[in-house]
Write a protein that holds these residues in place. Structure first.
Motif, mmCIF file in Angstrom:
data_model
loop_
_atom_site.group_PDB
_atom_site.id
_atom_site.type_symbol
_atom_site.label_atom_id
_atom_site.label_comp_id
_atom_site.label_asym_id
_atom_site.label_seq_id
_atom_site.Cartn_x
_atom_site.Cartn_y
_atom_site.Cartn_z
ATOM 1 N N PHE A 175 5.266 -3.041 4.425
ATOM 2 C CA PHE A 175 4.882 -2.168 5.755
ATOM 3 C C PHE A 175 3.699 -2.125 6.430
ATOM 4 N N GLU A 176 2.329 -2.301 5.422
ATOM 5 C CA GLU A 176 1.192 -2.562 5.906
ATOM 6 C C GLU A 176 0.344 -2.532 4.752
ATOM 7 N N PRO A 177 -0.703 -3.263 4.787
ATOM 8 C CA PRO A 177 -1.709 -3.231 3.883
ATOM 9 C C PRO A 177 -2.755 -2.060 3.940
ATOM 10 N N VAL A 178 -3.345 -1.772 2.774
ATOM 11 C CA VAL A 178 -4.349 -0.877 2.912
ATOM 12 C C VAL A 178 -5.798 -1.640 2.423
ATOM 13 N N GLY A 179 -6.663 -1.747 3.191
ATOM 14 C CA GLY A 179 -7.823 -2.575 2.935
ATOM 15 C C GLY A 179 -8.688 -2.117 1.851
ATOM 16 N N TYR A 180 -9.426 -2.757 1.293
ATOM 17 C CA TYR A 180 -10.200 -2.436 -0.060
ATOM 18 C C TYR A 180 -11.415 -1.479 0.571
ATOM 19 N N GLN A 181 -11.172 0.127 0.077
ATOM 20 C CA GLN A 181 -12.140 0.868 0.257
ATOM 21 C C GLN A 181 -11.914 1.245 1.926
ATOM 22 N N GLU A 182 -10.845 1.011 2.702
ATOM 23 C CA GLU A 182 -10.701 1.647 3.544
ATOM 24 C C GLU A 182 -10.601 3.232 3.618
ATOM 25 N N SER A 183 -11.131 3.679 4.736
ATOM 26 C CA SER A 183 -11.255 5.238 4.759
ATOM 27 C C SER A 183 -10.035 5.978 4.157
ATOM 28 N N PHE A 184 -10.263 6.999 3.510
ATOM 29 C CA PHE A 184 -9.414 7.919 2.895
ATOM 30 C C PHE A 184 -8.212 8.320 3.868
#
Length: 197
Positions: A175-184
């Motif tokens: 679906f999509e990545p969540v980046g390292y320490q992306e906002s909650f």
């Protein structure tokens, strides 16, 4: 305003308008096609690993419920514990009925057995560790298009690896990545959008 200044001002407005049009076309037409193409190539493969719950982990393991996949290792000093902590807070926000499955796949199968992975991820809701032979882990690394390599150190070695959390929908498609320490808030919004399908 002189004629030359007026000419440059109009030219500048045209450049801004063309950039805006290009961004609109990318967002409307090119980006969805790119994301669909990525969904078809991230995850599928002929790897067969083992989870801390005793089940085999293959590309079919991603089907049935939305999932998060993270590649890391138990000797990781910062990125892995931080990412697991972030995932735990997402799960808490989603609530018991809406939590996603979490697969923590080791990039260090020489040291990360299923037994020590169980302790490492056991505190994260709905998370299982995944390990296997170095050959099968390497197949998974390639299938998920992540980066991982051994880095020698004076006292042994560490692992350098990708830090994104990869989200997969209930059909097992990326679906999509969540980046390292992306906002909650952004991370939880992505998960909820994925769950809505």
């Amino acid at each position: 305003m002189t004629f030359q200044r007026k000419h440059y001002a109009i030219l500048g407005l045209w450049v801004v308008a063309l950039i805006a049009l290009g961004l609109f076309v990318w967002a409307r037409f090119a980006q969805p096609g790119y994301q669909n193409a990525m969904a078809d190539v991230i995850g599928p493969g002929d790897y067969e690993l083992v989870t801390t719950s005793g089940e085999s982990f293959t590309q079919d393991s991603l089907k049935g419920r939305p999932s998060a996949v993270f590649f890391g290792f138990t000797h990781c000093p910062d990125v892995c514990p931080t990412s697991l902590g972030d995932i735990a807070t997402w799960q808490e926000e989603l609530g018991a009925d809406n939590q996603i499955r979490v697969f923590f796949i080791t990039v260090d199968p020489e040291r990360d057995t299923v037994e020590n992975l169980k302790d490492y991820v056991g505190w994260v809701p709905d998370a299982v560790g995944v390990s296997g032979s170095p050959e099968e882990v390497e197949k998974a690394v390639k299938a998920f298009k992540i980066y991982a390599r051994k880095v020698p150190q004076d006292d042994g070695y560490t692992m350098d690896h990708s830090s994104n959390v990869l989200l997969f929908d209930a059909n097992g498609r990326f679906f999509e990545p969540v980046g390292y320490q992306e906002s909650f808030d952004r991370a939880v919004a992505k998960i909820r959008r994925m769950q809505r399908g």
